[in-house]
Design a protein around this motif. Structure first.
Motif, PDB file in Angstrom:
ATOM      1  N   ALA A   9       0.714  -1.197  -0.027  1.00 51.65           N
ATOM      2  CA  ALA A   9       0.188   0.061   0.010  1.00 51.65           C
ATOM      3  C   ALA A   9       0.915   1.413   0.131  1.00 51.65           C
ATOM      4  N   PHE A  10       1.937   1.095   0.590  1.00 50.53           N
ATOM      5  CA  PHE A  10       2.899   2.424   0.739  1.00 50.53           C
ATOM      6  C   PHE A  10       3.474   2.672  -0.464  1.00 50.53           C
ATOM      7  N   TYR A  11       4.230   1.557  -0.926  1.00 57.34           N
ATOM      8  CA  TYR A  11       5.062   1.796  -2.314  1.00 57.34           C
ATOM      9  C   TYR A  11       3.953   1.913  -3.533  1.00 57.34           C
ATOM     10  N   PHE A  42      -7.183   0.188   7.479  1.00 57.65           N
ATOM     11  CA  PHE A  42      -5.958   0.628   7.871  1.00 57.65           C
ATOM     12  C   PHE A  42      -4.976   0.680   6.497  1.00 57.65           C
ATOM     13  N   LEU A  43      -5.230  -0.190   5.569  1.00 55.35           N
ATOM     14  CA  LEU A  43      -4.377  -0.110   4.324  1.00 55.35           C
ATOM     15  C   LEU A  43      -4.742   1.164   3.598  1.00 55.35           C
ATOM     16  N   LEU A  44      -5.893   1.552   3.714  1.00 61.13           N
ATOM     17  CA  LEU A  44      -6.576   2.927   2.983  1.00 61.13           C
ATOM     18  C   LEU A  44      -5.750   3.787   3.896  1.00 61.13           C
ATOM     19  N   ALA A  45      -5.664   3.832   4.934  1.00 57.72           N
ATOM     20  CA  ALA A  45      -5.078   5.072   5.745  1.00 57.72           C
ATOM     21  C   ALA A  45      -3.580   5.126   5.437  1.00 57.72           C
ATOM     22  N   LEU A  46      -3.012   4.083   5.119  1.00 57.80           N
ATOM     23  CA  LEU A  46      -1.396   3.999   4.799  1.00 57.80           C
ATOM     24  C   LEU A  46      -1.260   4.413   3.482  1.00 57.80           C
ATOM     25  N   PHE A  47      -2.402   4.268   2.408  1.00 63.17           N
ATOM     26  CA  PHE A  47      -2.068   4.525   1.137  1.00 63.17           C
ATOM     27  C   PHE A  47      -2.205   6.062   1.249  1.00 63.17           C
ATOM     28  N   VAL A  48      -3.072   6.788   2.026  1.00 67.15           N
ATOM     29  CA  VAL A  48      -3.226   8.402   1.969  1.00 67.15           C
ATOM     30  C   VAL A  48      -2.026   8.967   2.638  1.00 67.15           C
ATOM     31  N   ILE A  49      -1.404   8.217   3.731  1.00 70.33           N
ATOM     32  CA  ILE A  49      -0.242   8.824   4.261  1.00 70.33           C
ATOM     33  C   ILE A  49       0.932   8.573   3.215  1.00 70.33           C
ATOM     34  N   ALA A  50       1.137   7.639   2.268  1.00 68.18           N
ATOM     35  CA  ALA A  50       2.157   7.386   1.271  1.00 68.18           C
ATOM     36  C   ALA A  50       1.704   8.435   0.204  1.00 68.18           C
ATOM     37  N   SER A  51       0.720   8.771  -0.074  1.00 65.08           N
ATOM     38  CA  SER A  51       0.132   9.709  -1.131  1.00 65.08           C
ATOM     39  C   SER A  51       0.781  11.121  -0.614  1.00 65.08           C
ATOM     40  N   GLY A  52       0.581  11.526   0.685  1.00 69.43           N
ATOM     41  CA  GLY A  52       1.100  12.614   1.229  1.00 69.43           C
ATOM     42  C   GLY A  52       2.630  12.708   1.182  1.00 69.43           C
TER      43      GLY A  52
END
Length: 428
Positions: A58-60, A109-119
């Motif tokens: 999700a992060f990458y 949680f994966l969605l939240a991590l994707f939003v963090i990684a987008s930022g």
């Protein structure tokens, strides 16, 4: 106002540079908290290794998909606006951990991590070139290396936050969990899931507060100007960059470097446990912490060395040393190989910022912004090459898998050698 007075007012002060440098600390912490989350979610949600690994996926994916839109946004609205928007996404993503824990849904949680990684994609795309502009051009590479030195400091902070505020220290074996009543199991899993709420709430509020502080700080007009008139030239600028062999070389070097860094760090604990019989995971984790400390020390040492050694020469020397260290870990598995991997982090330290600075060096504003986005997209190498290492390990051994980062460092060495030769030819 005179021209001299205007130039004086446009000169960057210490506060703008300090605020942007602090961003490197913030995303360093977020990146290494993922290592903690993988272990925590595996326990809280009873996940397979594959599903737990979706944390990194999700992060990458966030980095890869959002880097180019971030570059386009930056061209339209400027560096400062991109930084503020990136911090807003980071903060919102961290705050999403609270409802995700309340609902108890892994996918949220994966969605939240994707939003963090987008930022973070916005931050890395904008902050790296931003630092190179906040001061004299001749010290841009050294300044970026200094800024990047705060990244491993954030990484260490992220690991410590995870150890002390997320990990409960309560470990239940499968047999113990099976012996629990349904209510006891539910309470155990719920407490482990809720452990992430307060740390990420604090992180989210701090990040949003930092965004507000940057919004209220005056930056030099020369680095905050909008480029709306140039937005229609994006395709032409992109094509020019992709036809530039030097820039494509920087992209390749960055792809393989990130793959080497993530691969070495991701498999250090497994390497230690597999080659040093009887070592616990907690003791093996000390080698990972040692790598982060060496990485931070290397950033500061590398920045100091660049006063006397050209960045491209230092990059070439450090890449050559790391080829030797990783091959040593392949050929001499055990404690000496583990120490070689720890030392490897010291020499990895200057690679990302130096390749980045060489990639955008001497380019116009539009090329620098889109080029930064393309260079950030190469972070996907961490996902691709770490998977390759896993495949090699499955078919051979974890020690043999360290040959993958050895090959990656060889690519960085080739890039540095080629860039040094181009500089020498241009000087004739």
């Amino acid at each position: 106002m005179s021209a001299a007075g205007a130039a004086e007012n446009d000169r960057p002060g210490w506060l703008p540079l300090a605020l942007i440098v602090s961003l490197f600390f913030l995303w360093g912490g977020a990146n290494n908290l993922n290592d903690v989350l993988i272990a925590q979610f595996k326990k809280a949600f009873v996940l397979s290794d594959f599903r737990a690994g979706l944390v990194q996926s999700a992060f990458y994916l966030g980095y890869f998909l959002v880097a180019m839109p971030a570059g386009m946004y930056m061209r339209r609205f400027g560096y400062k606006s991109a930084v503020i928007f990136g911090l807003a996404l980071y903060g919102v993503g961290a705050l999403l951990f609270w409802p995700a824990a309340s609902v108890g849904t892994y996918e949220l949680f994966l969605l939240a991590l994707f939003v963090i990684a987008s930022g973070l994609a916005f931050l890395e795309t904008s902050a790296n070139p931003f630092v190179t502009l906040l001061g004299p051009r001749e010290t841009a590479t050294r300044r970026l290396n200094l800024a990047q030195a705060f990244n491993p400091l954030g990484s260490i902070a992220g690991v410590l936050i995870g150890q002390h505020f997320i990990f409960s220290g309560i470990e239940r074996s499968p047999a113990q969990i099976s012996a629990m009543s349904a209510a006891e199991r539910t309470a155990y899993y719920t407490s482990e899931t809720h452990a992430v709420q307060w740390p990420y709430l604090v992180i989210g509020l701090v990040v949003l507060g930092w965004a507000l502080l940057i919004m209220l700080t005056r930056f030099p007009k020369s680095v905050t100007a909008h480029t709306s008139s140039a937005t229609h030239a994006g395709a032409g600028v992109l094509g020019k960059l992709l036809r530039d062999r030097r820039f494509v070389g920087a992209m390749c070097a960055q792809f393989f470097y990130v793959g080497a860094q993530v691969g070495v760090w991701s498999y250090t604990i497994r390497y230690v446990q597999a080659t040093m019989t009887g070592t616990s995971s907690r003791d093996a984790a000390n080698f990972l912490m040692a790598e982060l400390v060496c990485f931070m020390a290397g950033r500061f040492a590398g920045t100091a060395l660049m006063k006397y050694i050209a960045p491209v020469r230092l990059l070439m020397a450090f890449a050559a040393i790391n080829v030797c260290l990783t091959l040593y870990a392949v050929l001499h598995p055990g404690s000496s190989g583990a120490y070689a991997l720890a030392a490897c982090s010291f020499f990895m330290s200057v690679m990302y910022p130096t390749v980045f600075a060489l990639g955008v060096e001497g380019r116009g504003d539009d090329e620098r912004k889109l080029g930064s986005a393309l260079l950030v997209m190469t972070i996907i190498g961490g996902a691709v090459l770490t998977a390759v290492m896993g495949a090699v390990s499955d078919h051979s051994s974890i020690a043999t898998a360290m040959s993958v980062p050895a090959c990656c460092f060889a690519v960085v060495l080739l890039f540095a050698w080629q860039r040094r030769r181009n500089v020498a030819e241009a000087a004739r």
